[in-house]
Design an enzyme around this catalytic site. Structure first.
Site, PDB file in Angstrom:
ATOM      1  N   THR A 110      -3.105   6.449  -1.509  1.00 60.13           N
ATOM      2  CA  THR A 110      -3.902   5.267  -1.170  1.00 60.13           C
ATOM      3  C   THR A 110      -4.547   5.513   0.195  1.00 60.13           C
ATOM      4  O   THR A 110      -3.838   5.785   1.177  1.00 60.13           O
ATOM      5  CB  THR A 110      -3.001   4.015  -1.105  1.00 60.13           C
TER       6      THR A 110
ATOM      7  N   CYS B 130       4.050  -0.206   0.224  1.00 57.88           N
ATOM      8  CA  CYS B 130       2.604  -0.366   0.008  1.00 57.88           C
ATOM      9  C   CYS B 130       1.980  -1.631   0.582  1.00 57.88           C
ATOM     10  O   CYS B 130       0.957  -1.545   1.271  1.00 57.88           O
ATOM     11  CB  CYS B 130       2.302  -0.313  -1.484  1.00 57.88           C
TER      12      CYS B 130
END
Ligand code: NAD
Ligand code: UDX
Length: 470
Positions: free
Chosen positions: A131, A276
Protein backbone atom coordinates in the site's frame (compact mmCIF):
# COMPACT_ATOMS: atom_id res chain seq x y z
CA UNK A 1 2.50 -11.15 -24.09
CA UNK A 2 3.20 -14.79 -23.18
CA UNK A 3 1.42 -16.14 -20.10
CA UNK A 4 3.26 -15.77 -16.80
CA UNK A 5 5.35 -18.81 -15.86
CA UNK A 6 7.58 -17.53 -13.09
CA UNK A 7 6.61 -15.17 -10.26
CA UNK A 8 8.88 -13.69 -7.61
CA UNK A 9 7.37 -11.99 -4.57
CA UNK A 10 9.63 -9.61 -2.65
CA UNK A 11 8.43 -9.60 0.97
CA UNK A 12 7.27 -12.75 2.79
CA UNK A 13 4.98 -11.00 5.27
CA UNK A 14 1.27 -11.05 6.06
CA UNK A 15 0.47 -10.06 2.49
CA UNK A 16 3.26 -11.51 0.31
CA UNK A 17 3.10 -14.92 2.00
CA UNK A 18 -0.64 -15.68 1.79
CA UNK A 19 -1.31 -13.93 -1.57
CA UNK A 20 1.48 -15.68 -3.45
CA UNK A 21 0.88 -19.02 -1.72
CA UNK A 22 -2.71 -18.81 -3.00
CA UNK A 23 -1.50 -18.02 -6.54
CA UNK A 24 0.68 -21.16 -6.39
CA UNK A 25 -2.27 -23.15 -5.01
CA UNK A 26 -4.59 -22.02 -7.79
CA UNK A 27 -2.10 -21.98 -10.70
CA UNK A 28 -0.01 -25.16 -10.76
CA UNK A 29 1.67 -24.10 -14.02
CA UNK A 30 3.25 -21.04 -12.42
CA UNK A 31 6.40 -21.31 -10.33
CA UNK A 32 6.09 -18.93 -7.37
CA UNK A 33 9.04 -17.98 -5.15
CA UNK A 34 8.49 -15.78 -2.12
CA UNK A 35 11.67 -13.98 -1.06
CA UNK A 36 12.68 -11.99 1.97
CA UNK A 37 15.85 -10.54 3.43
CA UNK A 38 14.72 -11.80 6.83
CA UNK A 39 16.28 -15.28 6.95
CA UNK A 40 14.42 -16.26 10.13
CA UNK A 41 11.11 -15.54 8.47
CA UNK A 42 12.02 -17.57 5.38
CA UNK A 43 13.17 -20.45 7.56
CA UNK A 44 9.81 -20.39 9.33
CA UNK A 45 7.95 -20.45 5.99
CA UNK A 46 9.91 -23.60 5.17
CA UNK A 47 9.20 -25.23 8.54
CA UNK A 48 6.16 -26.94 10.08
CA UNK A 49 5.31 -23.81 12.06
CA UNK A 50 4.62 -20.97 9.62
CA UNK A 51 5.60 -17.45 10.76
CA UNK A 52 1.99 -16.22 10.73
CA UNK A 53 -1.21 -17.71 12.05
CA UNK A 54 -4.02 -17.51 9.52
CA UNK A 55 -6.90 -20.02 9.28
CA UNK A 56 -6.46 -22.25 6.19
CA UNK A 57 -2.93 -21.04 5.41
CA UNK A 58 -1.15 -24.24 6.51
CA UNK A 59 -3.14 -26.35 4.08
CA UNK A 60 -2.43 -24.01 1.15
CA UNK A 61 1.32 -23.80 1.85
CA UNK A 62 1.89 -27.44 2.77
CA UNK A 63 0.08 -28.69 -0.33
CA UNK A 64 2.20 -26.68 -2.83
CA UNK A 65 5.54 -26.13 -1.04
CA UNK A 66 8.39 -27.81 -2.93
CA UNK A 67 6.14 -28.31 -5.99
CA UNK A 68 5.48 -24.87 -7.45
CA UNK A 69 5.81 -22.82 -4.26
CA UNK A 70 9.24 -21.92 -2.89
CA UNK A 71 10.70 -19.61 -0.24
CA UNK A 72 14.14 -18.07 -0.49
CA UNK A 73 16.50 -15.39 0.81
CA UNK A 74 18.20 -15.26 -2.60
CA UNK A 75 16.22 -12.26 -3.80
CA UNK A 76 18.53 -11.44 -6.74
CA UNK A 77 18.36 -14.91 -8.28
CA UNK A 78 14.58 -15.01 -8.19
CA UNK A 79 14.24 -11.46 -9.51
CA UNK A 80 16.36 -12.54 -12.49
CA UNK A 81 14.31 -15.65 -13.16
CA UNK A 82 10.88 -14.03 -12.86
CA UNK A 83 8.54 -12.72 -15.60
CA UNK A 84 6.48 -10.92 -12.96
CA UNK A 85 7.56 -9.51 -9.59
CA UNK A 86 5.28 -8.54 -6.74
CA UNK A 87 6.73 -5.86 -4.48
CA UNK A 88 5.06 -6.66 -1.18
CA UNK A 89 7.36 -5.05 1.34
CA UNK A 90 6.35 -3.08 4.43
CA UNK A 91 5.41 0.61 4.13
CA UNK A 92 5.19 1.71 7.79
CA UNK A 93 4.51 5.22 9.00
CA UNK A 94 7.74 7.27 9.02
CA UNK A 95 9.23 7.53 12.51
CA UNK A 96 11.46 10.55 11.86
CA UNK A 97 12.30 13.18 9.28
CA UNK A 98 9.91 14.93 6.93
CA UNK A 99 6.32 13.78 7.46
CA UNK A 100 7.25 11.80 10.61
CA UNK A 101 4.21 10.20 12.25
CA UNK A 102 2.10 10.61 9.08
CA UNK A 103 3.80 9.82 5.80
CA UNK A 104 4.52 6.29 4.58
CA UNK A 105 8.14 5.23 4.76
CA UNK A 106 8.91 4.20 1.20
CA UNK A 107 12.52 3.19 1.83
CA UNK A 108 11.74 -0.54 1.54
CA UNK A 109 9.82 -0.08 -1.71
CA UNK A 110 12.67 1.96 -3.13
CA UNK A 111 15.32 -0.57 -2.05
CA UNK A 112 13.38 -3.42 -3.65
CA UNK A 113 12.84 -1.39 -6.83
CA UNK A 114 16.54 -0.52 -7.11
CA UNK A 115 17.42 -4.18 -6.65
CA UNK A 116 15.06 -5.15 -9.47
CA UNK A 117 16.65 -2.56 -11.78
CA UNK A 118 20.19 -3.59 -10.90
CA UNK A 119 19.93 -7.34 -11.28
CA UNK A 120 17.35 -7.81 -14.05
CA UNK A 121 18.70 -9.16 -17.31
CA UNK A 122 15.31 -9.53 -19.02
CA UNK A 123 12.10 -7.49 -19.26
CA UNK A 124 9.53 -7.87 -16.50
CA UNK A 125 6.20 -6.79 -15.12
CA UNK A 126 6.70 -5.13 -11.73
CA UNK A 127 3.61 -5.11 -9.54
CA UNK A 128 3.14 -2.71 -6.66
CA UNK A 129 1.37 -4.87 -4.05
CA UNK A 130 2.36 -2.80 -1.02
CA UNK A 131 0.00 0.00 0.00
CA UNK A 132 1.63 3.23 -1.16
CA UNK A 133 0.78 6.91 -1.59
CA UNK A 134 -0.79 7.88 -4.88
CA UNK A 135 1.81 8.27 -7.68
CA UNK A 136 4.45 6.03 -6.09
CA UNK A 137 4.48 3.99 -9.31
CA UNK A 138 5.87 7.06 -11.05
CA UNK A 139 8.89 7.10 -8.72
CA UNK A 140 9.33 3.36 -9.20
CA UNK A 141 9.31 3.82 -12.96
CA UNK A 142 11.90 6.60 -12.77
CA UNK A 143 14.20 4.40 -10.65
CA UNK A 144 13.76 1.38 -12.90
CA UNK A 145 14.34 3.32 -16.11
CA UNK A 146 17.38 5.14 -14.77
CA UNK A 147 19.10 2.00 -13.49
CA UNK A 148 18.26 -0.79 -15.87
CA UNK A 149 20.56 -2.33 -18.44
CA UNK A 150 19.94 -1.86 -22.17
CA UNK A 151 17.16 -3.93 -23.76
CA UNK A 152 15.47 -4.51 -20.42
CA UNK A 153 11.98 -3.02 -20.20
CA UNK A 154 9.63 -2.81 -17.23
CA UNK A 155 5.87 -2.44 -17.09
CA UNK A 156 4.57 -1.24 -13.73
CA UNK A 157 1.19 -2.25 -12.37
CA UNK A 158 -0.64 -1.37 -9.20
CA UNK A 159 -2.45 -4.33 -7.67
CA UNK A 160 -3.33 -3.40 -4.08
CA UNK A 161 -4.34 -6.13 -1.67
CA UNK A 162 -7.70 -6.02 0.12
CA UNK A 163 -7.42 -9.14 2.29
CA UNK A 164 -8.16 -8.80 6.00
CA UNK A 165 -6.12 -10.75 8.52
CA UNK A 166 -7.91 -13.66 10.14
CA UNK A 167 -9.88 -14.26 6.92
CA UNK A 168 -6.99 -13.88 4.46
CA UNK A 169 -7.37 -17.25 2.75
CA UNK A 170 -11.11 -17.01 2.18
CA UNK A 171 -10.68 -13.37 1.07
CA UNK A 172 -8.04 -14.47 -1.45
CA UNK A 173 -10.04 -17.46 -2.69
CA UNK A 174 -13.15 -15.38 -3.12
CA UNK A 175 -12.37 -11.65 -3.25
CA UNK A 176 -15.10 -9.04 -3.75
CA UNK A 177 -12.80 -7.67 -6.43
CA UNK A 178 -9.23 -7.67 -7.66
CA UNK A 179 -7.97 -4.28 -8.76
CA UNK A 180 -5.26 -3.82 -11.39
CA UNK A 181 -4.11 -0.36 -12.43
CA UNK A 182 -1.79 0.36 -15.33
CA UNK A 183 -0.52 3.20 -17.45
CA UNK A 184 -2.96 3.64 -20.30
CA UNK A 185 -0.31 2.83 -22.90
CA UNK A 186 -0.47 -0.16 -25.20
CA UNK A 187 2.19 -2.06 -23.32
CA UNK A 188 0.69 -1.04 -19.95
CA UNK A 189 -2.68 -2.44 -20.96
CA UNK A 190 -1.11 -5.67 -22.22
CA UNK A 191 0.71 -6.11 -18.88
CA UNK A 192 -2.57 -5.43 -17.07
CA UNK A 193 -4.31 -8.18 -19.05
CA UNK A 194 -1.41 -10.57 -18.44
CA UNK A 195 -1.81 -10.20 -14.67
CA UNK A 196 -5.61 -10.38 -15.03
CA UNK A 197 -5.12 -13.75 -16.78
CA UNK A 198 -3.28 -15.08 -13.71
CA UNK A 199 -6.17 -14.15 -11.40
CA UNK A 200 -8.72 -15.42 -13.92
CA UNK A 201 -7.56 -18.95 -13.07
CA UNK A 202 -9.96 -18.78 -10.12
CA UNK A 203 -11.65 -15.37 -10.04
CA UNK A 204 -14.57 -14.51 -12.34
CA UNK A 205 -13.53 -11.92 -14.94
CA UNK A 206 -16.28 -9.53 -13.84
CA UNK A 207 -14.60 -9.32 -10.41
CA UNK A 208 -11.29 -8.22 -11.91
CA UNK A 209 -11.39 -4.43 -12.21
CA UNK A 210 -8.92 -2.57 -14.41
CA UNK A 211 -8.25 1.15 -13.96
CA UNK A 212 -5.50 3.66 -14.50
CA UNK A 213 -2.49 3.46 -12.17
CA UNK A 214 -3.39 6.40 -9.98
CA UNK A 215 -7.00 5.35 -9.40
CA UNK A 216 -5.77 1.95 -8.32
CA UNK A 217 -3.23 3.38 -5.87
CA UNK A 218 -5.72 5.84 -4.42
CA UNK A 219 -8.53 3.26 -4.19
CA UNK A 220 -6.53 1.27 -1.66
CA UNK A 221 -6.07 4.24 0.67
CA UNK A 222 -9.68 5.26 0.05
CA UNK A 223 -11.11 1.81 0.85
CA UNK A 224 -9.25 1.63 4.16
CA UNK A 225 -10.20 5.20 5.04
CA UNK A 226 -13.88 4.50 4.33
CA UNK A 227 -13.85 1.29 6.36
CA UNK A 228 -12.11 2.95 9.31
CA UNK A 229 -14.49 5.89 9.03
CA UNK A 230 -17.45 3.57 9.64
CA UNK A 231 -15.84 2.22 12.80
CA UNK A 232 -15.03 5.70 14.08
CA UNK A 233 -18.59 6.78 13.28
CA UNK A 234 -20.16 3.96 15.29
CA UNK A 235 -17.62 4.46 18.07
CA UNK A 236 -18.50 8.16 18.24
CA UNK A 237 -22.15 7.12 18.54
CA UNK A 238 -21.25 4.61 21.26
CA UNK A 239 -20.31 7.54 23.52
CA UNK A 240 -23.70 9.13 22.85
CA UNK A 241 -25.37 5.79 23.62
CA UNK A 242 -23.63 5.46 26.97
CA UNK A 243 -24.80 8.94 27.92
CA UNK A 244 -28.40 8.49 26.85
CA UNK A 245 -29.46 4.88 27.38
CA UNK A 246 -29.51 4.04 23.69
CA UNK A 247 -27.84 0.71 22.88
CA UNK A 248 -25.16 0.92 20.20
CA UNK A 249 -25.82 -2.62 18.90
CA UNK A 250 -29.49 -1.73 18.42
CA UNK A 251 -28.58 1.57 16.74
CA UNK A 252 -26.09 -0.20 14.41
CA UNK A 253 -28.68 -2.82 13.54
CA UNK A 254 -31.43 -0.28 12.89
CA UNK A 255 -29.16 1.87 10.71
CA UNK A 256 -27.54 -1.10 8.97
CA UNK A 257 -30.92 -2.42 7.84
CA UNK A 258 -31.03 0.56 5.46
CA UNK A 259 -29.57 -1.01 2.35
CA UNK A 260 -27.89 2.30 1.50
CA UNK A 261 -25.91 2.05 4.74
CA UNK A 262 -25.47 -1.73 5.02
CA UNK A 263 -24.76 -3.75 8.14
CA UNK A 264 -21.06 -4.55 7.87
CA UNK A 265 -18.26 -2.77 9.75
CA UNK A 266 -20.59 -1.14 12.25
CA UNK A 267 -19.46 -3.06 15.32
CA UNK A 268 -18.51 -0.64 18.07
CA UNK A 269 -15.27 -1.54 19.80
CA UNK A 270 -12.42 -0.37 21.95
CA UNK A 271 -10.96 1.11 18.73
CA UNK A 272 -9.61 -0.28 15.51
CA UNK A 273 -6.11 -1.71 15.42
CA UNK A 274 -4.03 -3.52 12.84
CA UNK A 275 -1.15 -2.52 10.63
CA UNK A 276 -3.29 -0.82 8.00
CA UNK A 277 -6.08 1.50 9.11
CA UNK A 278 -4.13 4.00 11.18
CA UNK A 279 -1.14 3.97 8.83
CA UNK A 280 -3.21 4.41 5.69
CA UNK A 281 -5.46 7.14 7.09
CA UNK A 282 -2.44 9.11 8.24
CA UNK A 283 -0.92 8.50 4.84
CA UNK A 284 -4.05 9.94 3.21
CA UNK A 285 -4.00 12.90 5.61
CA UNK A 286 -0.39 13.60 4.69
CA UNK A 287 -1.06 13.20 0.98
CA UNK A 288 -4.00 15.64 1.21
CA UNK A 289 -1.97 18.24 3.06
CA UNK A 290 0.90 17.87 0.59
CA UNK A 291 -1.62 18.51 -2.17
CA UNK A 292 -2.57 21.72 -0.34
CA UNK A 293 -6.00 20.40 0.63
CA UNK A 294 -6.09 21.21 4.38
CA UNK A 295 -9.85 20.72 4.78
CA UNK A 296 -9.63 17.27 3.23
CA UNK A 297 -6.69 16.40 5.48
CA UNK A 298 -8.58 17.60 8.55
CA UNK A 299 -11.66 15.57 7.58
CA UNK A 300 -9.78 12.25 7.44
CA UNK A 301 -7.63 13.10 10.46
CA UNK A 302 -10.79 13.07 12.56
CA UNK A 303 -11.25 9.32 11.86
CA UNK A 304 -7.90 8.73 13.54
CA UNK A 305 -8.57 11.21 16.36
CA UNK A 306 -11.86 9.50 17.17
CA UNK A 307 -10.07 6.16 17.40
CA UNK A 308 -7.58 7.56 19.91
CA UNK A 309 -10.48 9.10 21.85
CA UNK A 310 -12.28 5.74 22.02
CA UNK A 311 -9.24 3.94 23.46
CA UNK A 312 -8.69 6.72 26.04
CA UNK A 313 -12.37 6.87 26.93
CA UNK A 314 -12.42 3.13 27.61
CA UNK A 315 -9.32 3.38 29.84
CA UNK A 316 -10.71 6.39 31.74
CA UNK A 317 -13.97 4.55 32.32
CA UNK A 318 -12.13 1.55 33.76
CA UNK A 319 -10.13 3.70 36.16
CA UNK A 320 -13.06 5.79 37.32
CA UNK A 321 -15.25 2.72 37.82
CA UNK A 322 -12.57 1.04 39.91
CA UNK A 323 -13.00 3.86 42.45
CA UNK A 324 -10.57 6.19 40.69
CA UNK A 325 -7.48 4.13 41.33
CA UNK A 326 -6.02 0.96 39.89
CA UNK A 327 -2.72 1.19 41.76
CA UNK A 328 -1.72 -2.33 42.82
CA UNK A 329 -4.98 -3.72 41.50
CA UNK A 330 -4.85 -6.71 39.20
CA UNK A 331 -6.39 -6.19 35.78
CA UNK A 332 -6.91 -9.29 33.65
CA UNK A 333 -6.71 -8.47 29.95
CA UNK A 334 -8.32 -11.01 27.66
CA UNK A 335 -6.83 -10.78 24.17
CA UNK A 336 -3.77 -8.98 22.88
CA UNK A 337 -4.07 -9.42 19.08
CA UNK A 338 -5.73 -6.57 17.16
CA UNK A 339 -8.63 -8.86 16.19
CA UNK A 340 -9.54 -12.52 16.54
CA UNK A 341 -8.03 -15.32 14.44
CA UNK A 342 -4.64 -13.67 14.07
CA UNK A 343 -1.50 -13.49 16.16
CA UNK A 344 -0.72 -10.03 14.76
CA UNK A 345 -0.47 -7.32 17.41
CA UNK A 346 0.43 -4.31 15.27
CA UNK A 347 -1.40 -1.20 16.58
CA UNK A 348 -3.56 -3.40 18.78
CA UNK A 349 -5.72 -1.41 21.20
CA UNK A 350 -4.41 -3.77 23.90
CA UNK A 351 -1.00 -2.09 23.71
CA UNK A 352 -2.38 1.40 24.39
CA UNK A 353 -4.64 0.17 27.17
CA UNK A 354 -2.01 -1.89 28.98
CA UNK A 355 0.57 0.91 28.79
CA UNK A 356 -1.97 3.19 30.50
CA UNK A 357 -2.66 0.55 33.16
CA UNK A 358 1.08 0.26 33.81
CA UNK A 359 1.34 4.06 34.10
CA UNK A 360 -1.24 3.84 36.88
CA UNK A 361 0.84 1.14 38.64
CA UNK A 362 -1.67 -1.63 38.11
CA UNK A 363 -0.62 -5.27 37.83
CA UNK A 364 -1.70 -6.61 34.47
CA UNK A 365 -2.31 -10.29 33.66
CA UNK A 366 -2.59 -10.97 29.94
CA UNK A 367 -3.97 -13.95 28.07
CA UNK A 368 -4.14 -14.35 24.29
CA UNK A 369 -4.47 -17.74 22.60
CA UNK A 370 -2.17 -16.90 19.67
CA UNK A 371 0.29 -14.20 20.71
CA UNK A 372 3.70 -15.28 22.06
CA UNK A 373 4.95 -13.90 25.37
CA UNK A 374 8.04 -12.43 23.70
CA UNK A 375 5.88 -10.44 21.27
CA UNK A 376 3.88 -9.01 24.17
CA UNK A 377 7.03 -7.93 25.98
CA UNK A 378 8.38 -6.33 22.80
CA UNK A 379 5.16 -4.42 22.20
CA UNK A 380 5.02 -3.06 25.75
CA UNK A 381 8.68 -2.09 26.00
CA UNK A 382 9.72 1.40 24.92
CA UNK A 383 12.74 1.02 22.64
CA UNK A 384 15.88 2.69 23.88
CA UNK A 385 14.68 3.34 27.45
CA UNK A 386 17.14 1.89 29.96
CA UNK A 387 15.73 -0.88 32.18
CA UNK A 388 12.31 -0.47 30.64
CA UNK A 389 12.05 -4.19 29.87
CA UNK A 390 12.67 -5.03 33.55
CA UNK A 391 9.98 -2.56 34.62
CA UNK A 392 7.52 -4.08 32.17
CA UNK A 393 8.30 -7.59 33.41
CA UNK A 394 7.57 -6.43 36.96
CA UNK A 395 4.14 -5.05 36.02
CA UNK A 396 2.82 -7.76 33.75
CA UNK A 397 2.19 -11.47 33.91
CA UNK A 398 1.56 -13.53 30.79
CA UNK A 399 -0.89 -16.30 31.43
CA UNK A 400 -1.67 -19.63 29.80
CA UNK A 401 -5.44 -19.29 30.19
CA UNK A 402 -8.18 -16.78 30.89
CA UNK A 403 -8.76 -18.50 34.26
CA UNK A 404 -5.16 -17.98 35.32
CA UNK A 405 -5.34 -14.31 34.29
CA UNK A 406 -8.60 -13.75 36.17
CA UNK A 407 -7.47 -15.32 39.45
CA UNK A 408 -7.52 -12.65 42.19
CA UNK A 409 -8.18 -9.94 39.59
CA UNK A 410 -10.25 -6.86 40.33
CA UNK A 411 -11.37 -6.45 36.73
CA UNK A 412 -11.61 -8.46 33.54
CA UNK A 413 -11.10 -6.43 30.37
CA UNK A 414 -12.03 -7.98 27.02
CA UNK A 415 -9.94 -6.44 24.25
CA UNK A 416 -9.94 -9.05 21.47
CA UNK A 417 -13.09 -10.87 20.39
CA UNK A 418 -11.71 -14.46 20.47
CA UNK A 419 -14.65 -16.90 20.30
CA UNK A 420 -13.34 -18.86 23.29
CA UNK A 421 -14.06 -15.89 25.60
CA UNK A 422 -17.78 -16.55 25.12
CA UNK A 423 -17.44 -20.14 26.32
CA UNK A 424 -15.60 -19.52 29.60
CA UNK A 425 -17.02 -20.75 32.92
CA UNK A 426 -17.80 -17.32 34.35
CA UNK A 427 -19.12 -18.80 37.64
CA UNK A 428 -15.64 -20.16 38.26
CA UNK A 429 -14.01 -16.90 37.24
CA UNK A 430 -16.32 -14.92 39.53
CA UNK A 431 -15.45 -17.10 42.51
CA UNK A 432 -11.73 -16.48 41.98
CA UNK A 433 -11.91 -12.67 41.54
CA UNK A 434 -11.79 -9.88 44.11
CA UNK A 435 -15.16 -8.36 44.84
CA UNK A 436 -16.77 -6.31 43.50
CA UNK A 437 -15.74 -8.17 40.35
CA UNK A 438 -15.85 -5.92 37.30
CA UNK A 439 -16.07 -6.86 33.62
CA UNK A 440 -15.34 -4.31 30.88
CA UNK A 441 -16.40 -5.63 27.53
CA UNK A 442 -14.56 -3.71 24.80
CA UNK A 443 -15.95 -5.99 22.10
CA UNK A 444 -19.67 -6.17 23.02
CA UNK A 445 -19.40 -9.93 22.90
CA UNK A 446 -20.28 -11.30 26.35
CA UNK A 447 -23.73 -12.11 27.69
CA UNK A 448 -23.99 -9.11 30.04
CA UNK A 449 -27.33 -10.05 31.71
CA UNK A 450 -26.00 -13.55 32.50
CA UNK A 451 -22.81 -12.09 33.95
CA UNK A 452 -24.82 -9.66 36.08
CA UNK A 453 -26.89 -12.58 37.39
CA UNK A 454 -23.65 -14.23 38.51
CA UNK A 455 -22.74 -11.07 40.40
CA UNK A 456 -20.35 -9.23 38.06
CA UNK A 457 -20.52 -5.48 37.62
CA UNK A 458 -20.56 -5.24 33.85
CA UNK A 459 -19.63 -2.29 31.63
CA UNK A 460 -20.08 -2.60 27.89
CA UNK A 461 -19.02 -0.02 25.31
CA UNK A 462 -22.03 1.76 23.88
CA UNK A 463 -24.43 0.57 26.56
CA UNK A 464 -25.59 2.56 29.56
CA UNK A 465 -23.76 1.22 32.64
CA UNK A 466 -26.89 1.75 34.74
CA UNK A 467 -28.66 -0.88 32.63
CA UNK A 468 -29.12 -4.02 34.71
CA UNK A 469 -28.24 -2.40 38.00
CA UNK A 470 -30.62 -3.15 40.88
P1 NAD B 1 5.23 -7.32 6.73
O1 NAD B 1 6.07 -6.43 7.55
O2 NAD B 1 4.54 -8.48 7.38
O3 NAD B 1 6.12 -7.96 5.54
C1 NAD B 1 6.97 -7.23 4.74
C2 NAD B 1 8.23 -8.07 4.50
O4 NAD B 1 9.03 -7.43 3.51
C3 NAD B 1 9.11 -8.24 5.74
O5 NAD B 1 9.25 -9.62 6.05
C4 NAD B 1 10.46 -7.60 5.33
O6 NAD B 1 11.58 -8.29 5.83
C5 NAD B 1 10.38 -7.72 3.81
N1 NAD B 1 11.26 -6.80 3.11
C6 NAD B 1 11.42 -5.46 3.30
N2 NAD B 1 12.31 -4.96 2.40
C7 NAD B 1 12.72 -5.99 1.64
C8 NAD B 1 13.62 -6.12 0.55
N3 NAD B 1 14.26 -5.04 0.06
N4 NAD B 1 13.83 -7.32 0.01
C9 NAD B 1 13.19 -8.41 0.49
N5 NAD B 1 12.31 -8.36 1.51
C10 NAD B 1 12.07 -7.18 2.09
O7 NAD B 1 4.18 -6.41 5.99
P2 NAD B 1 2.74 -6.82 5.44
O8 NAD B 1 1.73 -6.77 6.54
O9 NAD B 1 2.86 -8.05 4.62
O10 NAD B 1 2.43 -5.59 4.49
C11 NAD B 1 3.09 -5.43 3.26
C12 NAD B 1 2.39 -4.33 2.47
O11 NAD B 1 1.04 -4.74 2.19
C13 NAD B 1 2.29 -3.01 3.23
O12 NAD B 1 2.41 -1.96 2.30
C14 NAD B 1 0.88 -3.04 3.79
O13 NAD B 1 0.35 -1.75 3.98
C15 NAD B 1 0.12 -3.76 2.70
N6 NAD B 1 -1.09 -4.46 3.14
C16 NAD B 1 -1.09 -5.15 4.33
C17 NAD B 1 -2.24 -5.86 4.72
C18 NAD B 1 -2.28 -6.64 6.00
O14 NAD B 1 -3.35 -7.09 6.36
N7 NAD B 1 -1.18 -6.84 6.70
C19 NAD B 1 -3.36 -5.87 3.89
C20 NAD B 1 -3.31 -5.16 2.68
C21 NAD B 1 -2.17 -4.47 2.33
C1 UDX C 1 -8.09 -4.09 6.94
C2 UDX C 1 -9.08 -4.07 5.78
O1 UDX C 1 -10.31 -4.65 6.22
C3 UDX C 1 -8.52 -4.85 4.60
O2 UDX C 1 -9.41 -4.76 3.49
C4 UDX C 1 -7.17 -4.27 4.23
O3 UDX C 1 -6.60 -5.01 3.16
C5 UDX C 1 -6.22 -4.29 5.42
O4 UDX C 1 -6.84 -3.57 6.51
P1 UDX C 1 -7.41 -5.83 8.81
O5 UDX C 1 -6.79 -4.66 9.46
O6 UDX C 1 -6.62 -7.06 8.63
O7 UDX C 1 -7.95 -5.43 7.36
O8 UDX C 1 -8.73 -6.26 9.64
P2 UDX C 1 -10.19 -5.63 9.77
O9 UDX C 1 -11.15 -6.74 9.83
O10 UDX C 1 -10.46 -4.58 8.79
O11 UDX C 1 -10.16 -4.98 11.22
C6 UDX C 1 -9.37 -3.84 11.53
C7 UDX C 1 -9.69 -3.38 12.94
O12 UDX C 1 -11.00 -2.83 13.02
C8 UDX C 1 -9.64 -4.50 13.98
O13 UDX C 1 -9.06 -4.04 15.17
C9 UDX C 1 -11.10 -4.84 14.18
O14 UDX C 1 -11.37 -5.44 15.41
C10 UDX C 1 -11.74 -3.45 14.06
N1 UDX C 1 -13.16 -3.48 13.69
C11 UDX C 1 -13.54 -4.01 12.50
C12 UDX C 1 -14.10 -2.89 14.53
O15 UDX C 1 -13.76 -2.39 15.60
N2 UDX C 1 -15.41 -2.89 14.14
C13 UDX C 1 -15.83 -3.42 12.96
O16 UDX C 1 -17.04 -3.36 12.68
C14 UDX C 1 -14.86 -4.00 12.11
Amino acid sequence: MAPIKNICCIGAGYVGGPTCAVIAYKCHDIKVTICDINAQRIEAWMSDKLPIYEPGLDEVVFSRRGKNLFFSTDVDKHIQEADLIFVSVNTPTKKKGLGAGMAADLAYVEAATRRIAQVSTSSKIVVEKSTVPCRTAESMRAILEANCTANVKFDILSNPEFLAEGTAISDLFNPDRVLIGSLQTESGKIAQQTLADVYANWIPRENIITTNLWSSELSKLAANALLAQRISSINALSAVCEATGADVDEVAYACGRDTRIGSKFLKASVGFGGSCFQKDILNLVYLSSQLNLPEVAEYWKQVYTMNEYQKNRFTRNIISTLFNTITNKKIAVLGFAFKKDTGDTRESAAITLIKSFMEENARVAIYDPKVDAEQIYMDLTEPGVVDNRKQVEKCIEICGSAYEAAKDADALVVVTEWDEFRQLDYNLIYKDMHKPAFVFDGRLMLDAPKLRDIGFKVHVIGKNPLEGRA
